[in-house]
Write an enzyme that holds these catalytic residues in place. Structure first.
Site, PDB file in Angstrom:
ATOM      1  N   ARG A  13       0.810  -1.317  -0.053  1.00  0.00           N
ATOM      2  CA  ARG A  13       0.130  -0.291  -0.240  1.00  0.00           C
ATOM      3  C   ARG A  13       0.927   1.003  -0.394  1.00  0.00           C
ATOM      4  O   ARG A  13       1.864   1.589   1.169  1.00  0.00           O
ATOM      5  CB  ARG A  13      -0.656  -0.002   1.418  1.00  0.00           C
ATOM      6  CG  ARG A  13      -1.688   1.101   0.937  1.00  0.00           C
ATOM      7  CD  ARG A  13      -3.422   0.735   2.178  1.00  0.00           C
ATOM      8  NE  ARG A  13      -2.809   1.719   3.041  1.00  0.00           N
ATOM      9  CZ  ARG A  13      -3.663   1.617   4.609  1.00  0.00           C
ATOM     10  NH1 ARG A  13      -5.071   1.481   3.954  1.00  0.00           N
ATOM     11  NH2 ARG A  13      -2.545   1.925   5.467  1.00  0.00           N
ATOM     12  N   ASP A  48      -4.394   5.400  13.437  1.00  0.00           N
ATOM     13  CA  ASP A  48      -3.058   6.283  12.377  1.00  0.00           C
ATOM     14  C   ASP A  48      -3.847   6.632  11.882  1.00  0.00           C
ATOM     15  O   ASP A  48      -4.487   7.427  12.452  1.00  0.00           O
ATOM     16  CB  ASP A  48      -2.920   4.365  11.326  1.00  0.00           C
ATOM     17  CG  ASP A  48      -4.207   4.061  10.357  1.00  0.00           C
ATOM     18  OD1 ASP A  48      -5.155   4.719  10.774  1.00  0.00           O
ATOM     19  OD2 ASP A  48      -4.024   3.248   9.580  1.00  0.00           O
TER      20      ASP A  48
END
Length: 557
Positions: A169, A459
């Site tokens: 990613r 996150d």
């Protein structure tokens, strides 16, 4: 080749010179020439859609019917390993110790099916992070990844046995990398990250006969999926070793416009389409942003808005599964973020919550979900494995996405000061980690409060959502009905200051630690103020120099 290569300039980050060879720089320059301007055009379309929502209250919707939604087509056969039921483990691949732990077995001896090696929401968003991510991915593919933590006296090595498949990613096309330029212009961060991965780890994977798999973050409109398709096509043309390689991508459904264009996304990805992933925090944050100017859309405390019990959110994810079933793609669920504790009661409660969550996802037709730590890996994986292993199959009705129309509603639940306070604490804690070069951090937003509550691996998505909810409450003076108090800048600043003081009382009494937390508070004030002004600039777009300026400036409010 030399002429193209000399157009590329990069900052002297450790290790960058080993990666930015003339051959790589020529490849990067070609991608920039082909795709850089289109990325800027796609961003402009995003901006205009957001302006329509905020200025004219015209929300995103479904595009007109097309071959993507009316045709009888399916994605190309998805590799068997991407169809395996179980769990993927997620974490920043730039932090070597965390990457190695993610690839290794958990306490019950099982490995994850897949590894989401992330340089996006849990990454640090600096060039040094992308360089380390590139080096670590290549080393992991070659089983050479190792790390010596001299401060703690610990060695990290990849354990013998079959590794999870890699899901790479990169940062999204909405970001640039200011420390890498072509002809003086910053390179798009998605171009840079994807190019580095394909050129190094990707070619090594192709040599080993492995599939090269990507998660595509923050997509909003179907032409953006076509942009990635062209990025993969151009890379195949430029890198001979990739011409026969298996390259597949899963779209992260984490923006409100994307919810309406999931089928079109798979269509536009064409030969690279593999599946859709049900994001949670980013999707909620995106909804907040699109309704931020609407006083009738103020949400209750985000902690009580559960996917399983919030009907319109559950139906978005059921629709995602329906599209995947209809088109032969893989539906992948959300994240279990709980971290292990020294208290067995906390671990038991966390495990029960994770099992319930993953049992629900499996019953909706998802084949895998994500987990943030190997401690809870088996607990999170078992519901998928057991359901599929029992012979269960989705019903024909589940493969009809039209059964689940998209609606956006205000969830039921209270607006409370305690909910705002938890957002404030999370924000200060997360930004302290960000200023320390970490995009992922274990945070207990109820630290010091009675009750059983595990720390969560947070996150950038959680930070974004926390900021958005705080700003929404300020903009519309949302009231805590029980306390009889309305939100405003003064109240939120008071909550932030109180949480900062409590956090500092629980941390080592070092000047450096205190300075970083106080800087985090300053940056948090600025981030919240930006959102109240309908400026939703990503934290990942700020350089550390810009954040230093904010940290030295007067408080934003």
């Amino acid at each position: 080749m030399a002429a193209d290569a000399t157009r590329v300039r990069f900052a002297p980050a450790e290790g960058a010179a080993r990666l930015f060879t003339p051959t790589f720089c020529e490849y990067l320059a070609r991608l920039h020439d082909t795709l850089g301007a289109r990325a800027r055009e796609l961003r402009a379309r995003r901006d205009e859609g957001l302006r329509r929502a905020l200025r004219d209250h015209v929300m995103p919707g479904h595009p007109p019917p097309s071959a993507a939604t009316t045709g009888d087509w399916r994605v190309p056969p998805v590799p068997d390993e991407l169809r395996k039921p179980g769990i993927e483990i997620s974490g920043p691949c730039s932090i070597t110790s965390m990457f190695i732990n993610a690839l290794n077995p958990g306490p019950e001896g099982e490995r994850a099916e897949g590894d989401l090696d992330d340089d996006e929401d849990s990454g640090g968003h600096r060039l040094i992070d992308t360089v380390r991510a590139t080096e670590n991915r290549l080393a992991a593919v070659n089983r050479e990844l190792a790390f010596e933590d001299r401060e703690r006296g610990r060695s990290y090595r990849i354990a013998p046995g079959e590794l999870p498949f890699f899901m790479h990613r990169e940062r999204g096309l909405h970001l640039d990398e200011p420390d890498v330029t072509v002809d003086g212009q910053p390179v798009n961060a998605a171009i840079l990250g994807t190019a580095l991965t394909l050129f190094f780890a990707g070619r090594a994977q192709a040599d080993r006969g492995q599939g090269i798999y990507f998660y595509l973050p923050k997509l909003e409109h179907a032409p953006e999926a076509r942009w990635y398709r062209d990025l993969f096509d151009r890379s195949r043309e430029h890198l001979p070793g990739l011409r026969n390689a298996t390259i597949r991508a899963v779209v992260l459904v984490e923006s409100l416009p994307c919810v309406y264009e999931m089928e079109e996304m798979l269509w536009e990805l064409g030969p690279y389409a593999a599946g859709l992933n049900a994001a949670r925090w980013d999707l909620k944050a995106s909804i907040f942003e699109f309704v931020m100017a609407d006083p009738t859309q103020v949400w209750p405390d985000r902690f009580g808005v559960d996917i399983k019990t919030t009907a319109f959110l559950a139906n978005i994810f059921r629709r995602l599964v329906g599209i995947c079933l209809k088109r032969g793609a893989v539906p992948i669920g959300g994240m279990a973020t709980a971290l292990p504790s020294n208290d067995p009661v906390v671990n038991r409660v966390a495990g029960e919550a994770i099992a319930t969550d993953k049992e629900w996802e499996a019953a909706q037709g998802f084949v895998r979900g994500w987990v943030a730590h190997i401690f809870h890996m088996k607990t999170a994986a078992d519901p998928f494995k057991k359901l599929v292993g029992s012979g269960w199959t989705p019903t024909p009705e589940m493969a009809k996405p039209e059964t689940y129309p998209v609606t956006i509603e205000v969830p039921a639940g209270p607006v409370t000061l305690d909910g705002t306070r938890r957002n404030a604490r999370m924000l200060v804690e997360y930004l302290e980690g960000w200023l320390n070069g970490r995009g992922a951090k274990g945070i207990d937003s109820l630290e010091g409060k009675p009750g059983v509550h595990p720390a969560l691996m947070e996150d950038l998505a959680t930070g974004r959502m926390s900021v958005a909810q705080i700003a929404q409450r300020i903009r519309h003076h949302a009231r805590d009905g029980q306390a009889g108090v309305a939100h405003d800048f003064a109240l939120v600043k008071k909550l932030l200051q109180e949480e900062l003081g409590d956090i500092l009382s629980r941390r080592p009494q070092h000047a450096e630690v205190e300075t970083r937390y106080r800087q985090a508070m300053k940056v948090g004030l600025r981030w919240v103020k930006n959102y109240t002004e309908l400026n939703f600039r990503s934290l990942g777009s700020y350089t550390r120099a810009e954040l230093d300026v904010i940290a030295r400036a007067p408080d934003a409010f």
